[in-house]
Design a protein around this motif. Structure first.
Motif, PDB file in Angstrom:
ATOM      1  N   SER A 125     -14.511  55.220  -1.390  1.00  0.00           N
ATOM      2  CA  SER A 125     -15.328  54.056  -1.707  1.00  0.00           C
ATOM      3  C   SER A 125     -16.552  54.414  -2.536  1.00  0.00           C
ATOM      4  N   LYS A 163     -13.950  44.217  -4.678  1.00  0.00           N
ATOM      5  CA  LYS A 163     -12.594  44.751  -4.626  1.00  0.00           C
ATOM      6  C   LYS A 163     -11.563  43.624  -4.605  1.00  0.00           C
ATOM      7  N   ASP A 206      -2.313  46.689 -17.715  1.00  0.00           N
ATOM      8  CA  ASP A 206      -3.236  45.739 -18.344  1.00  0.00           C
ATOM      9  C   ASP A 206      -4.669  46.009 -17.919  1.00  0.00           C
ATOM     10  N   LYS A 207      -4.839  46.120 -16.622  1.00  0.00           N
ATOM     11  CA  LYS A 207      -6.172  46.309 -16.068  1.00  0.00           C
ATOM     12  C   LYS A 207      -6.715  47.682 -16.465  1.00  0.00           C
ATOM     13  N   LYS A 229      -8.029  47.580 -19.897  1.00  0.00           N
ATOM     14  CA  LYS A 229      -9.291  46.849 -19.992  1.00  0.00           C
ATOM     15  C   LYS A 229     -10.430  47.686 -19.432  1.00  0.00           C
ATOM     16  N   ILE A 246       0.999  42.535  -5.186  1.00  0.00           N
ATOM     17  CA  ILE A 246      -0.303  41.996  -4.757  1.00  0.00           C
ATOM     18  C   ILE A 246      -0.144  40.491  -4.550  1.00  0.00           C
ATOM     19  N   VAL A 297       7.392  49.667  -9.164  1.00  0.00           N
ATOM     20  CA  VAL A 297       7.428  48.272  -9.596  1.00  0.00           C
ATOM     21  C   VAL A 297       8.228  47.447  -8.601  1.00  0.00           C
ATOM     22  N   ASN A 316     -11.444  42.045  -8.019  1.00  0.00           N
ATOM     23  CA  ASN A 316     -10.789  42.977  -8.949  1.00  0.00           C
ATOM     24  C   ASN A 316      -9.294  43.037  -8.706  1.00  0.00           C
ATOM     25  N   ASP A 320     -19.047  45.297  -1.633  1.00  0.00           N
ATOM     26  CA  ASP A 320     -18.013  46.174  -2.183  1.00  0.00           C
ATOM     27  C   ASP A 320     -16.629  45.573  -1.961  1.00  0.00           C
ATOM     28  N   VAL A 348       4.881  39.956  -8.519  1.00  0.00           N
ATOM     29  CA  VAL A 348       6.087  40.660  -8.073  1.00  0.00           C
ATOM     30  C   VAL A 348       6.015  42.137  -8.451  1.00  0.00           C
ATOM     31  N   GLU A 349       5.552  42.396  -9.668  1.00  0.00           N
ATOM     32  CA  GLU A 349       5.489  43.781 -10.138  1.00  0.00           C
ATOM     33  C   GLU A 349       4.609  44.641  -9.234  1.00  0.00           C
ATOM     34  N   THR A 350       3.440  44.111  -8.897  1.00  0.00           N
ATOM     35  CA  THR A 350       2.471  44.917  -8.133  1.00  0.00           C
ATOM     36  C   THR A 350       2.600  44.727  -6.636  1.00  0.00           C
ATOM     37  N   MET A 398      -7.644  40.104 -10.156  1.00  0.00           N
ATOM     38  CA  MET A 398      -7.532  40.166 -11.621  1.00  0.00           C
ATOM     39  C   MET A 398      -6.273  40.920 -12.055  1.00  0.00           C
ATOM     40  N   GLU A 399      -5.776  41.792 -11.167  1.00  0.00           N
ATOM     41  CA  GLU A 399      -4.550  42.541 -11.511  1.00  0.00           C
ATOM     42  C   GLU A 399      -3.355  41.606 -11.694  1.00  0.00           C
ATOM     43  N   GLU A 433     -13.183  53.270 -11.972  1.00  0.00           N
ATOM     44  CA  GLU A 433     -12.521  52.066 -11.503  1.00  0.00           C
ATOM     45  C   GLU A 433     -11.107  52.386 -11.030  1.00  0.00           C
ATOM     46  N   THR A 434     -10.658  51.658 -10.061  1.00  0.00           N
ATOM     47  CA  THR A 434      -9.301  51.828  -9.574  1.00  0.00           C
ATOM     48  C   THR A 434      -8.518  50.569  -9.894  1.00  0.00           C
ATOM     49  N   VAL A 435      -7.349  50.746 -10.500  1.00  0.00           N
ATOM     50  CA  VAL A 435      -6.565  49.591 -10.932  1.00  0.00           C
ATOM     51  C   VAL A 435      -5.126  49.728 -10.458  1.00  0.00           C
ATOM     52  N   ARG A 436      -4.374  48.653 -10.624  1.00  0.00           N
ATOM     53  CA  ARG A 436      -2.983  48.664 -10.184  1.00  0.00           C
ATOM     54  C   ARG A 436      -1.988  48.332 -11.290  1.00  0.00           C
ATOM     55  N   THR A 437      -2.503  47.953 -12.468  1.00  0.00           N
ATOM     56  CA  THR A 437      -1.586  47.613 -13.552  1.00  0.00           C
ATOM     57  C   THR A 437      -2.087  48.235 -14.858  1.00  0.00           C
ATOM     58  N   LYS A 475       3.400  39.404 -12.495  1.00  0.00           N
ATOM     59  CA  LYS A 475       2.488  40.466 -12.061  1.00  0.00           C
ATOM     60  C   LYS A 475       2.423  40.540 -10.539  1.00  0.00           C
TER      61      LYS A 475
END
Lengths: 426, 582
Positions: free
Chosen positions: B95, A337, B106-107, B110, A377, B567, A340, A333, A373-375, A343-344, B100-104, A371
């Motif tokens: 968990s 994670k 774009d994602k 998708k 991550i 942001v 994933n 998991d 900087v934006e996130t 990928m952001e 799905e959990t995303v941060r942007t 991306k």
């Protein structure tokens, strides 16, 4: 504003298209100075962005001593230290001469380097060969054993593989080997067992056909069979060659290099060409071999983060369930994670490297500094952990993050260069 | 002594941190505690709370700041352990999710390529920006966030209208799309009544009453409270009505609003009169005396639901919906006990109480008072405890019982108080056991009053359905066991409370008269995007509060969780750089 591209997104797409359409081949193993002209003087290459002797970590300094001894520039370690301290030996980042180096990344002229040619860009990249584990130069060891091994590399391992590649002719297709290995559980940074095995399988028939002595053939095959991480250095030269082709497009915000010298972390983005954007390195966190702990860990080193720049390594954590625990990522998991999350900050998937454990999605492709900087991550890097004292060697493995500040500086500079924003007041 | 702990780069959303603050504040030996992200605005809140420290100034927007006031330094470690445990446990809970959990963006796109609506619950200053991104991707938008400027609201709604999309909100708490409750909403049986409303709890009460009376709902579309103001001009309301007018399964349209600006009202009514379906409307606070053409006017939320259900079932509309026998409990009060204190978590429910009580007392139209009071006259008070001034840095009273208990206590200390009138709102978003959470406070008040030889009566309504995630029967049983007088609707609860003080509010019969200057029944057209939206289960990009995904996945909708963060961590220079590098 972005050359022939209408938008940054278009420029970025062009850069990642170069990555996808790459065609890297391992074509030879040659003495470094025969292909890197800078190495014909008293010059050493090192990992990461430019660095001065006094800022080098103890392991990197140890590697320099080892290389100085190996080249015969000094009679003993004390003399070598003195020469290095006095500035008698010049330092150049590997990245400045089409090369990459693991950990300390110390490369001298007589060391044999792998030659990977990217036929889609007709450029080449170089990397030393993996020394295995234990007392090794890349972790700062400079004992006689280390120097002897380097000698054997120069006299036997390098020439034998070179001959085998010539027997084969046309080089070894690295993309094919990597595509196979990623389905066999490699992520090409912390785990390269499958890739190393594929390399041995591909090269062994040709080694047999060379005119080397039986003993040398046996020793070379034994060494390759014993060295689980041998493929790492092939992957590094390969990803360097591919990213260098891609960065001939000097527009956009795709990250084209990430590397560390134990003092600073440096990145390049396509739109800013050769310029490094640096920030203090972090120290990797992870699991340690018995007897060692986090306090003994050396700050982050090595050009091996070129694999993450390409979209594998920590980004492909999900491909390598075998090492997720080792690098402190927990179970499947957590591995999914991690991938994933990476990928952001990436633009797309690289369908050349389909990952079965990730529903056959391709590996990550194209880190967009915007991306990051934006996130907030930060790219994750799988890495071996060196002892902070020279010569002890690897004491564990784990992950480390690329510092956000590098990416902030890079896109800020790009926006300023494009005239889209005034430079920030100091 | 104040202790400051900064957890760097540890972002949590504000609701989580408020709940955490509540939890920590109940620990022994803690005088006061505040846990917030280190934004400039939050630092001001620390100042107001008397919990500002120098260390706090160094914290950045993505740093979690904990300031504890305690006499014993030993407590700090305990607090930190508790904080870690709380945060870790929610990670474990998270968990197992199927979405799905995303941060942007774009994602997100998708992960859910067919997403048709974005539910935005970010802090207000960022909501407009995120809403525009959703519109740019051809999605309808539900803005739960408040504190969006009216200029932004206008701009976004105009843009949406141009693109044939709906923007519901801002400050829109309630939405039901094809049976899927969004944000704070109840699980209501599906049927043929389409609701459009400018008030969250108004929609909740009407949809719950429809369910109770055996009817069902196609959609309930919240427009946000300011949609019918002259500055917005009902952009969303008009598009939503057109959508429902063209939606086959919707046979009755029900409209809920506070009285709009005159020109806006005319435009809305004109559109409604041209709809070929019957329409039921309530303009809260108005006293309609007749129905006009196909438009039926109601005085209360319950009547609105009752007329809608009769129309939906093809029954004749009754002349009067108030001819029932209200059971009035006998009371034993001191001579000075003459007043009702209405303490509401639902703004529109409170507004309805203020309106009916004003009428009972023969007062004029109730004006909006300060401090969230909807009525303050002759010792009678009705307060909306969900008003902004009570929710600054505190959770909404539908989530958290504390503000309400505090006001109950204050009300009970007033010698004039005879009855405390309140609501318990169930459904998604609300507290999982509000009855249980309020009871200890209520019982304490009852006991203290009895010791003083007084009775304080509690009258309440539970706004919820049998299908809601909370067990409504259990909630009611708990309240009744504690002697609380329960009624099936807010209307009946208010009338019961009034009747207990011998106050009656009469409702005259309503006739149907032809509409004045009746508009021709014209063809009403609506964008294909809205038509499509009303004919499928929603696929939601949930930007912000994670708990909002629950209602979606549990009721057949699809969701992707967008763990939103400011942001570039709120770094202004980087925000600028990013905006020029688009």
């Amino acid at each position: 504003m972005y050359g022939q591209y209408k938008t940054i997104d278009e420029a970025n797409r062009a850069v990642i298209d170069q990555v996808v359409s790459s065609s890297p081949f391992l074509v030879d193993v040659v003495p470094a100075k025969s292909v890197i002209k800078e190495l014909n003087g008293k010059v050493l290459l090192h990992a990461g962005p430019p660095i001065k002797w006094e800022n080098m970590t103890s392991p990197m300094q140890g590697s320099c001593v080892g290389a100085t001894l190996f080249e015969g520039w000094a009679a003993n370690a004390d003399e070598a230290f003195a020469m290095l301290k006095n500035g008698e030996i010049e330092f150049i980042p590997c990245h400045h001469v089409d090369a990459v180096g693991p950990m300390g990344g110390i490369t001298s002229g007589s060391m044999p380097v792998l030659v990977v040619e990217n036929r889609s860009g007709e450029n080449r990249a170089y990397c030393t060969m993996n020394e295995g584990i234990g007392a090794v130069l890349r972790f700062g060891a400079y004992s006689q054993e280390v120097i002897n091994r380097l000698g054997w590399f120069r006299d036997v391992l390098g020439p034998v593989i070179s001959k085998a590649l010539k027997v084969k002719g046309d080089g070894l297709n690295v993309n094919v080997a990597m595509a196979k290995a990623i389905t066999m559980g490699d992520e090409f940074h912390q785990r390269n067992i499958a890739g190393s095995l594929i390399f041995l399988k591909d090269i062994a028939p040709y080694i047999i056909q060379t005119d080397a002595t039986d003993k040398d053939k046996q020793d070379v095959i034994k060494f390759l069979a014993d060295t689980d991480q041998f493929f790492l250095n092939i992957a590094m030269a390969t990803t360097k060659a591919v990213m260098d082709t891609a960065r001939t497009i000097q527009h956009g915000t795709v990250v084209t290099a990430m590397c560390r010298n134990g003092y600073e972390f440096g990145i390049r983005i396509a739109g800013m060409g050769d310029q490094w954007f640096t920030a203090p390195v972090n120290t990797p966190q992870g699991l340690f071999f018995t007897g060692y702990d986090q306090d003994m860990a050396c700050p982050d080193m090595g050009d091996s983060a070129i694999t993450e720049t390409f979209g594998v390594g920590g980004f492909a954590m999900i491909a390598a369930p075998g090492v997720t625990r080792f690098v402190g990522a927990g179970g499947m998991d957590d591995a999914v994670k991690t991938s994933n999350e990476m990928m952001e900050i990436c633009i797309d998937h690289n369908s050349n490297f389909s990952i079965p454990t990730w529903d056959f999605k391709g590996s990550c492709l194209g880190i967009d500094a915007r991306k990051v900087v934006e996130t907030g991550i930060e790219p994750v890097i799988n890495t071996g952990i060196a002892h902070k004292e020279a010569g002890v060697g690897q004491i564990g493995a784990g992950t480390v993050r690329a510092p956000l500040a590098c990416f902030e500086k890079a896109i800020d500079a790009y926006a300023v260069k494009l005239g889209l924003i005034e430079p920030a007041a100091e | 002594m104040l202790y400051t702990i900064i957890k760097e780069n540890s972002y949590q959303d504000s609701v989580n941190l408020m709940l955490l603050t509540n939890k920590i504040s109940t620990m022994d030996g803690i005088n006061k505690v505040q846990i917030m992200m280190g934004t400039p605005a939050n630092k001001d809140i620390f100042k107001t709370a008397g919990l500002h420290t120098e260390e706090l100034e160094k914290a950045a927007a993505n740093d979690m700041c904990i300031v504890v006031d305690t006499d014993s330094e030993d407590k700090i470690q305990e607090v930190l352990d508790e904080v870690d445990q709380y945060l870790n446990n929610q990670a474990i809970a998270g968990s197992k999710e199927e979405f799905e959990t995303v941060r942007t963006w774009d994602k997100a796109l998708k992960a859910l390529p067919n997403a048709n609506i974005a539910l935005i619950s970010t802090p207000g200053q960022y909501a407009a920006e995120e809403a525009e991104k959703a519109l740019d991707n051809d999605m309808h938008v539900l803005i739960f966030s408040d504190n969006v400027s009216i200029e932004d609201e206008r701009r976004i709604k105009e843009k949406a209208h141009e693109k044939g999309l709906l923007v519901m909100g801002p400050d829109c708490g309630t939405e039901i799309v094809s049976g899927v409750p969004l944000a704070f909403a109840n699980v209501v049986k599906q049927g043929n009544i389409g609701i459009v409303g400018a008030s969250g709890t108004g929609i909740q009460e009407v949809s719950v009453q429809i369910d109770r009376l055996g009817g069902g709902v196609t959609h309930a579309i919240g427009t946000g409270g300011r949609d019918l103001s002259d500055k917005i001009g009902a952009i969303t309301m008009l598009d939503a009505i057109k959508g429902l007018a063209n939606h086959n399964k919707t046979e009755v349209i029900t409209l809920i609003s506070k009285p709009p600006a005159k020109e806006v009202r005319d435009e809305v009514v004109q559109l409604l009169q041209s709809v070929s379906k019957p329409v039921v409307a309530i303009f809260l606070g108005e006293e309609p005396h007749a129905h006009e053409g196909n438009m039926y006017y109601a005085n209360t939320l319950e009547e609105t639901a009752a007329i809608s259900v009769d129309l939906a079932k093809g029954n004749a509309v009754k002349a009067n919906y108030y001819q029932y026998n209200l059971e009035v409990p006998a009371v034993d009060l001191k001579p000075e006990q003459k007043t009702i204190k209405g303490l509401y978590s639902g703004g529109t429910l409170g507004y309805e109480a203020a309106t009916l009580i004003s009428r009972g007392l023969g007062l004029g139209k109730s004006e909006h008072h300060e401090d969230g009071y909807l009525l303050k006259a002759n010792g009678f008070e009705v307060a909306d405890l969900g008003d902004d001034i009570y929710t600054q840095g505190k959770p909404h009273p539908m989530i958290d019982p504390n503000t309400r208990i505090e006001f109950f206590q204050k009300a009970a200390q007033d010698e004039q108080t005879a009855i405390i009138l309140f609501d318990v709102v169930l459904g998604y978003g609300s507290h999982e056991d509000m009855a249980g959470a309020l009871l200890p406070g209520i019982e304490k008040i009852q006991k203290a009053a009895q010791e003083n030889g007084r009775n304080i009566y509690f009258v309440a309504t539970v706004c919820g359905t049998d299908q809601d995630p909370q067990n409504i029967q259990e909630q009611k049983a708990k309240l009744e066991k504690a002697g609380i007088i329960l009624r099936d609707s807010n209307n009946q609860a208010i009338r019961t409370a009034l009747a207990m003080l011998d106050i009656k509010v009469e409702e005259a019969d309503k006739e149907v008269v032809p509409a004045k200057g009746e508009a021709a029944k014209t063809e009403i057209t609506v964008s294909s995007a809205i038509e499509k939206f009303l004919n499928e289960k929603p696929s939601v990009i949930n930007v912000g509060l994670k708990k909002f995904t629950e209602s979606i996945t549990a009721n057949g909708g699809r969701a992707v969780q967008f763990d939103w963060r400011p942001v570039a961590g709120g770094n202004e220079r980087m925000r600028k750089v990013l905006s020029v590098l688009r």
